[in-house]
Design an enzyme around this catalytic site. Structure first.
Site, PDB file in Angstrom:
ATOM      1  N   GLY A  35      32.011  43.927  33.109  1.00 54.91           N
ATOM      2  CA  GLY A  35      31.737  44.520  34.414  1.00 54.91           C
ATOM      3  C   GLY A  35      33.041  44.932  35.071  1.00 54.91           C
ATOM      4  CG  LEU A  36      32.964  48.294  37.730  1.00 54.20           C
ATOM      5  CD1 LEU A  36      32.416  48.920  39.009  1.00 54.20           C
ATOM      6  CD2 LEU A  36      33.909  49.255  37.023  1.00 54.20           C
ATOM      7  CB  SER A  37      38.436  44.872  38.659  1.00 57.18           C
ATOM      8  OG  SER A  37      39.256  43.971  39.376  1.00 57.18           O
ATOM      9  CB  ALA A  39      31.615  42.741  38.478  1.00 53.53           C
ATOM     10  N   GLY A  40      32.703  39.674  39.496  1.00 53.89           N
ATOM     11  CA  GLY A  40      32.437  38.241  39.469  1.00 53.89           C
ATOM     12  C   GLY A  40      32.611  37.579  38.120  1.00 53.89           C
ATOM     13  CB  SER A  42      37.392  35.206  36.800  1.00 54.91           C
ATOM     14  OG  SER A  42      38.132  36.102  35.996  1.00 54.91           O
ATOM     15  CB  SER A 109      34.987  44.780  27.432  1.00 52.42           C
ATOM     16  OG  SER A 109      34.128  43.935  28.154  1.00 52.42           O
TER      17      SER A 109
END
Length: 203
Positions: A35-37, A39-40, A42, A109
């Site tokens: 998902g995008l930076s 998006a949650g 981590s 990714s």
């Protein structure tokens, strides 16, 4: 397929994956969070790890930022280097699965081909592609690292969602809307999938 002319050969011990599964009392799997930076990834990865370990499962997070401090420290962020970073992480995840561990890989990714490569390396039966769907606007509104502001200001080249593409997964095992679900709710969705498809994780 190994090159007949190469001196490098695979070595095999006497301990099997089934032996390791008995030791760890679990079926190894890689949950691949994409998902995008913002998006949650981590946040969800480490909460999932915490809950799995609390239930007695051997688990480890391969976080995109963390692996770039060592495993991918020689790589940049152009498409070729992103591909190589994902290839390396996928091979590490496969080795950790072979050791009997549950792996949570949290990487942007962004490209279909790279995620397909990761699935091939890890093995389709052990790969759970999990798309954390949050829009660019939602992620930019969070901007926990201040990256979107820098990207919009032109300070970060090839930033996914702004100046570089993100190819939305077409058929992921899981799609979780992190714009509307809390991290706890998102983790619960993943647990539900694991209990349904990986019986060794059933409560």
């Amino acid at each position: 397929m190994e090159d007949a002319q190469s001196p490098v050969r695979r070595s095999h011990g006497t301990i099997t994956l089934q032996d390791r599964m008995r030791i760890h009392r679990q079926k190894p799997v890689t949950i691949w969070l994409t998902g995008l930076s913002g998006a949650g990834k981590s946040t969800i990865a480490f909460e999932l790890e915490r809950q799995l370990v609390a239930q007695g499962h051997a688990c480890y997070v391969l976080d995109g930022d963390n692996v770039r401090h060592g495993l991918g420290s020689d790589l940049g962020f152009d498409q070729r280097d992103r591909h190589e970073n994902i290839r390396r992480v996928a091979h590490v995840a496969q080795l950790m699965n072979d050791a009997g561990l549950i792996v949570v890989a949290a990487l942007i990714s962004p490209m279909h081909a790279d995620r397909a490569m990761a699935r091939d390396i890890i093995g389709a039966g052990s790969f759970v592609e999990t798309y954390l769907s949050a829009s660019v606007a939602t992620c930019a509104g969070r901007d926990p690292k201040g990256l979107y502001a820098k990207a919009l200001a032109g300070e970060i080249p090839a930033f996914t969602g702004i100046s570089a593409p993100y190819e939305t997964p077409l058929d992921p095992e899981l799609a979780i809307d992190t714009a509307t679900l809390t991290p706890s709710e998102s983790v619960a969705r993943i647990f539900g999938y694991l209990r349904e498809h990986f019986v060794a994780l059933a409560a």
